[in-house]
Enzyme design. Structure first.
Site, short mmCIF file in Angstrom:
data_model
loop_
_atom_site.label_atom_id
_atom_site.label_comp_id
_atom_site.label_asym_id
_atom_site.label_seq_id
_atom_site.Cartn_x
_atom_site.Cartn_y
_atom_site.Cartn_z
N SER A 47 0.86 -1.18 0.00
CA SER A 47 0.00 0.00 0.00
C SER A 47 0.90 1.23 0.00
O SER A 47 2.12 1.13 0.16
CB SER A 47 -0.88 -0.01 1.24
OG SER A 47 -0.06 0.07 2.40
N ASP A 92 0.08 0.03 -4.94
CA ASP A 92 -1.05 0.94 -5.09
C ASP A 92 -0.70 2.08 -6.02
O ASP A 92 0.36 2.52 -6.14
CB ASP A 92 -1.47 1.51 -3.74
CG ASP A 92 -2.27 0.49 -2.93
OD1 ASP A 92 -2.63 -0.55 -3.47
OD2 ASP A 92 -2.52 0.78 -1.75
#
Length: 92
Positions: A47, A92
């Protein structure tokens, strides 16, 4: 091309490819070790927060997440051949 083949094989054979959010090279290595022990492909992902942590949590640069994601990818690409399993990288 290889990714499509891997995903098609998983679909046709009824299994999922697990994904793990990694925040350090140690976590990446542990995930690849477990996947190798189970003869399983794996998705290593990060992430924005995880990638920034990979870069170093004390770094306050707005590009820390991008730098950390690249660092993670470079690490995995450097060692994956030792584990003998397919690894998909996702950021991400």
């Amino acid at each position: 091309d290889n990714l499509l083949k891997l995903l098609t094989h998983a679909k046709e054979n009824g299994y999922a490819i697990p994904a793990f959010n990694c925040t350090s090279s140690s976590v990446c290595n542990t995930v690849m070790e477990a996947a190798a022990k189970n003869n399983s492909p794996v998705i290593i992902q990060c992430s924005n927060g995880g990638a920034a942590f990979f870069q170093g949590k004390s770094i306050k640069d707005p590009n820390a997440a991008a730098v950390g994601a690249v660092a993670m990818a470079m690490h995995v690409r450097s060692v994956v051949h030792q584990y003998g399993i397919p690894v998909i990288l996702h950021s991400d």
